[in-house]
Design an enzyme around this catalytic site. Sequence first.
Site, PDB file in Angstrom:
ATOM      1  N   ILE A   6       1.026  -1.282   0.329  1.00 29.69           N
ATOM      2  CA  ILE A   6      -0.082  -0.143   0.400  1.00 29.69           C
ATOM      3  C   ILE A   6       0.968   1.001  -0.043  1.00 29.69           C
ATOM      4  O   ILE A   6       1.449   1.416   1.306  1.00 29.69           O
ATOM      5  CB  ILE A   6      -0.981   0.040   1.402  1.00 29.69           C
ATOM      6  CG1 ILE A   6      -1.629  -1.453   1.245  1.00 29.69           C
ATOM      7  CG2 ILE A   6      -1.634   1.200   1.269  1.00 29.69           C
ATOM      8  CD1 ILE A   6      -2.909  -1.569   2.924  1.00 29.69           C
ATOM      9  N   GLY A   7       0.890   1.885  -1.219  1.00 30.93           N
ATOM     10  CA  GLY A   7       1.581   3.428  -1.617  1.00 30.93           C
ATOM     11  C   GLY A   7       0.412   4.471  -1.293  1.00 30.93           C
ATOM     12  O   GLY A   7      -0.459   4.773  -0.841  1.00 30.93           O
ATOM     13  N   GLY A  71      11.564   3.349   5.599  1.00 29.80           N
ATOM     14  CA  GLY A  71      10.006   2.816   4.870  1.00 29.80           C
ATOM     15  C   GLY A  71      10.144   1.482   4.973  1.00 29.80           C
ATOM     16  O   GLY A  71      11.278   0.663   4.554  1.00 29.80           O
ATOM     17  N   VAL A  72       9.039   1.013   5.206  1.00 30.77           N
ATOM     18  CA  VAL A  72       8.445  -0.251   5.493  1.00 30.77           C
ATOM     19  C   VAL A  72       8.623  -0.586   3.925  1.00 30.77           C
ATOM     20  O   VAL A  72       9.470  -1.994   3.272  1.00 30.77           O
ATOM     21  CB  VAL A  72       7.451  -0.771   5.787  1.00 30.77           C
ATOM     22  CG1 VAL A  72       6.331   0.042   4.889  1.00 30.77           C
ATOM     23  CG2 VAL A  72       6.888  -2.407   6.095  1.00 30.77           C
ATOM     24  N   ASP A  73       8.202   0.063   2.569  1.00 31.72           N
ATOM     25  CA  ASP A  73       8.597   0.107   1.833  1.00 31.72           C
ATOM     26  C   ASP A  73       9.775  -0.435   0.991  1.00 31.72           C
ATOM     27  O   ASP A  73      10.740  -1.328   0.214  1.00 31.72           O
ATOM     28  CB  ASP A  73       8.005   0.019   0.583  1.00 31.72           C
ATOM     29  CG  ASP A  73       7.986   2.012   0.890  1.00 31.72           C
ATOM     30  OD1 ASP A  73       8.987   2.066   1.604  1.00 31.72           O
ATOM     31  OD2 ASP A  73       7.429   2.632  -0.343  1.00 31.72           O
ATOM     32  N   ARG A  74      10.881   0.496   1.560  1.00 31.78           N
ATOM     33  CA  ARG A  74      12.061   0.123   0.840  1.00 31.78           C
ATOM     34  C   ARG A  74      13.121  -0.969   2.191  1.00 31.78           C
ATOM     35  O   ARG A  74      13.888  -1.958   1.901  1.00 31.78           O
ATOM     36  CB  ARG A  74      12.804   1.193   2.051  1.00 31.78           C
ATOM     37  CG  ARG A  74      12.845   2.961   0.892  1.00 31.78           C
ATOM     38  CD  ARG A  74      13.463   3.535   1.634  1.00 31.78           C
ATOM     39  NE  ARG A  74      14.618   4.362   1.575  1.00 31.78           N
ATOM     40  CZ  ARG A  74      15.209   5.220   2.139  1.00 31.78           C
ATOM     41  NH1 ARG A  74      14.707   6.093   2.950  1.00 31.78           N
ATOM     42  NH2 ARG A  74      16.976   5.002   2.290  1.00 31.78           N
ATOM     43  N   ASP A  88      14.732   2.233  -6.387  1.00 30.79           N
ATOM     44  CA  ASP A  88      12.627   2.149  -6.439  1.00 30.79           C
ATOM     45  C   ASP A  88      13.049   3.158  -7.332  1.00 30.79           C
ATOM     46  O   ASP A  88      12.760   4.821  -6.063  1.00 30.79           O
ATOM     47  CB  ASP A  88      11.991   1.926  -4.834  1.00 30.79           C
ATOM     48  CG  ASP A  88      10.791   1.758  -5.253  1.00 30.79           C
ATOM     49  OD1 ASP A  88       9.956   1.885  -5.930  1.00 30.79           O
ATOM     50  OD2 ASP A  88      10.077   0.713  -4.141  1.00 30.79           O
TER      51      ASP A  88
END
Length: 208
Positions: A6-7, A71-74, A88
Site C-alpha cells: 500500500i503506497g 520506510g517499510v517498502d524500502r 525504487d
Amino acid sequence: MILCDIGNTHATFFDGRKIWNLNIDEFNLYEPKEKIYYINVNERVAQKIQEPLFIDIEPYINLNSTYIGLGVDRAAACYAINNGLIVDAGSAITLDLMANGCHIGGFIIPGITTSLSSLKTISKRLDLPLNSQIDLECLPQHTQDAISYGIIKPIVNLINEFSRGKSIYLTGGDGEFLSKYFTQSIYDRMLIFRGMQRAINENKEILC
C-alpha cells in the site's frame, strides 16, 4: 496467498500469478475474501486495514540496519537482496545499499515525474515531456533535451557512484526505463513482494 503493497497513491496486489492495482479510494472500498498480507506507508487507509483479514507483516521484516525511520517498502525491497544497490524509482527515487545481508544506508531524491512537475511551476516554457531517448553523452541543444538530460543524468550518475561495482536492482514505475542505462542492472517488478514473501516464509508458524 495475496500480498499487498500500500503506497501513497495505489495499493498493489500480487496473488502468486498476477499483479494488479487499486487507487487508494478504490482500496478503501475493497472487500477481501481471504487474508491479505500487507505493508503500508499510507495513513489514509488506517481504518481499512483494521479489518481482520488484513495482516501487517512489517514487524516480521527483520532487516539488519541502523537507519532510523526506514520506510517499510524500502525495507521489504532490501530484504530480498543480500548484496547490491536497490533503486525504487517512483514519484521519489530511493537508493539503498546492501552488503552481506546488511543495510549500509540510503537516500531519497525526487523522481522523474516529480522533477518534471516542479520545473513547469517555474515557467510554462519548461512544461515539456521527457525525451526518453536522450543521449547522455552529448550536451543538449534545445530545451526539451536540456530538461531530460538535467533530470536523468544526475540520477544515473548517483546510481553509478553508489553501486560501487555491485549489481543494481531496479523496481518501481520508472525502474525499467532507468535500467537501460546500466550494464549490470536487473529490473525486478517483484522485488518488494519477494522481500515480503521472505518475511512470511521465515514466520510461517505465526502468520499462516
